[in-house]
Motif scaffolding. Structure first.
Motif, short mmCIF file in Angstrom:
data_model
loop_
_atom_site.label_atom_id
_atom_site.label_comp_id
_atom_site.label_asym_id
_atom_site.label_seq_id
_atom_site.Cartn_x
_atom_site.Cartn_y
_atom_site.Cartn_z
N ASP A 52 2.67 1.59 -3.55
CA ASP A 52 1.24 2.33 -4.11
C ASP A 52 1.27 3.85 -4.11
O ASP A 52 1.17 4.29 -5.17
CB ASP A 52 0.27 1.32 -4.32
N ARG A 53 1.17 4.29 -3.17
CA ARG A 53 0.83 5.12 -2.76
C ARG A 53 1.48 6.35 -3.27
O ARG A 53 1.38 7.78 -3.52
CB ARG A 53 0.48 5.99 -1.07
N TRP A 54 3.02 6.55 -3.20
CA TRP A 54 4.43 6.69 -3.79
C TRP A 54 4.80 6.53 -4.59
O TRP A 54 5.35 7.14 -5.28
CB TRP A 54 5.31 6.89 -2.69
N TRP A 60 -8.33 -3.82 -0.35
CA TRP A 60 -9.40 -2.43 0.12
C TRP A 60 -10.76 -2.71 0.09
O TRP A 60 -11.83 -2.77 1.11
CB TRP A 60 -9.24 -1.22 -0.82
N HIS A 114 4.36 13.87 4.81
CA HIS A 114 5.13 14.32 3.38
C HIS A 114 4.92 15.76 3.12
O HIS A 114 4.59 14.68 1.16
CB HIS A 114 4.48 12.97 3.42
N THR A 117 0.32 -1.36 0.33
CA THR A 117 -0.02 0.29 0.16
C THR A 117 0.77 1.37 0.36
O THR A 117 0.34 2.02 -0.84
CB THR A 117 -1.07 -0.03 1.02
N GLN A 118 2.02 0.89 0.29
CA GLN A 118 2.92 2.32 0.65
C GLN A 118 3.67 2.56 -0.61
O GLN A 118 3.67 3.52 -0.83
CB GLN A 118 3.75 1.99 1.69
N HIS A 131 -1.87 -4.02 -8.19
CA HIS A 131 -3.21 -2.88 -8.28
C HIS A 131 -4.38 -3.91 -7.81
O HIS A 131 -5.76 -4.08 -7.25
CB HIS A 131 -3.29 -2.13 -9.52
N GLY A 190 -0.49 13.83 5.60
CA GLY A 190 -0.51 13.77 4.31
C GLY A 190 0.61 14.97 4.42
O GLY A 190 1.67 15.13 3.71
#
Length: 159
Positions: free
Chosen positions: A54-56, A116, A154, A51-52, A109, A150
């Motif tokens: 995917d986020r970044w 999710w 970040h 998930t991390q 994905h 966020g």
């Protein structure tokens, strides 16, 4: 108008409630249930890393390690499992040809969508007897909180 003391108490109450929610979400029983519903087979921590990423993405693993406040070497076994399962891939870093970036694959994905969905179903059960407007208020408040986190934590880019 609310007083400072009332606001301070509301913030304390929110912190306690977030702790309760976090403990529920991160409990072994909840993780097992969500993993089973989503047909996940890797250790739970691997999906946190996924998930991390995917986020970044695309992102250096050193950046993820810094954001998770762990040693980069501790991510190596997880990264190898995710890559071996076809959930992430490595790419050359265009800014530093000695370094690599990682990103989530199509298969990754698809796994995240299942994850999710299972998490959403678990949360839906908890709020099933809530009024719709309360669910929407919760969503708006948590979204605002996530945005604040966020923007504060970040601020720098993903590299």
């Amino acid at each position: 108008m609310t007083s400072t003391a009332q606001t301070d108490q509301a913030i304390t109450d929110a912190a306690v409630a977030l702790n309760t929610a976090g403990c529920w979400l991160l409990s072994p029983a909840t993780k097992r249930r969500i993993a089973a519903e989503a047909a996940l087979t890797l250790p739970a921590g691997d999906y946190t890393l996924l998930t991390q990423i995917d986020r970044w993405q695309p992102v250096r693993l050193s950046t993820i390690a810094e954001r998770l406040e762990v040693d980069r070497s501790s991510l190596s076994p997880q990264t190898q499992r995710l890559e071996g399962a076809g959930l992430i891939r490595r790419l050359p870093d265009p800014l530093d040809h000695r370094a690599q970036l990682v990103e989530v694959t199509e298969q990754g994905h698809a796994v995240l969508e299942r994850l999710w969905a299972a998490r959403s179903r678990a949360l839906a059960e908890l709020v099933a007897d809530w009024a719709p407007e309360d669910v929407h208020r919760l969503t708006a408040s948590l979204t605002n909180l996530a945005t604040s986190i966020g923007s504060r934590v970040h601020r720098e880019g993903a590299r």
